[in-house]
Design a protein around this motif. Sequence first.
Motif, mmCIF file in Angstrom:
data_model
loop_
_atom_site.group_PDB
_atom_site.id
_atom_site.type_symbol
_atom_site.label_atom_id
_atom_site.label_comp_id
_atom_site.label_asym_id
_atom_site.label_seq_id
_atom_site.Cartn_x
_atom_site.Cartn_y
_atom_site.Cartn_z
ATOM 1 N N LEU A 68 0.772 -1.160 -0.067
ATOM 2 C CA LEU A 68 -0.017 -0.034 -0.052
ATOM 3 C C LEU A 68 0.681 1.169 -0.099
ATOM 4 C CD1 LEU A 68 -2.986 -1.070 2.565
ATOM 5 C CD2 LEU A 68 -2.804 -0.950 0.040
ATOM 6 N N GLU A 69 2.328 0.931 0.253
ATOM 7 C CA GLU A 69 2.977 2.227 0.483
ATOM 8 C C GLU A 69 3.133 3.024 -0.926
ATOM 9 O OE1 GLU A 69 7.435 3.789 2.100
ATOM 10 O OE2 GLU A 69 6.957 1.418 2.094
ATOM 11 N N ASP B 54 -0.015 5.361 -0.950
ATOM 12 C CA ASP B 54 -0.312 6.363 0.209
ATOM 13 C C ASP B 54 -0.013 7.806 -0.276
ATOM 14 O OD1 ASP B 54 -0.592 4.250 1.799
ATOM 15 O OD2 ASP B 54 1.139 4.225 2.903
#
Length: 113
Positions: free
Chosen positions: A54-55, A58
């Motif tokens: 998910l980074e 983000d």
Amino acid sequence: MIFVKRGANGEVIAVSREPLANAESREGGWSAVSGDEAEVLAFSRIISDAANPLESSDLSLVRVLEDLIELLIERSVIRFTDLPSPAQQKLMERRGAREALQRISLLDDDGVI
């Protein structure tokens, strides 16, 4: 001190903070290096991205949330002062940074707006 193991082509294939068996010597491809080498940092980023899929989204989500907050304030759904002080501070910092970047990008090669 960081310990790295290199593959046959010399690329970093493993990183450790702890000295491993024979890490102090070149046996087994391990060697001690400083942690700020470009190869070590690049390897760490790859591992970090793999550990947190998910980074990568983000940062774009942060921008969406900023725009959403601005829209809610603009339409008087919420007031800026309704937000907690730390949130207000972060939003002001980001707004200032974005405005500074925009001013820089408006400059042409001669430094004239």
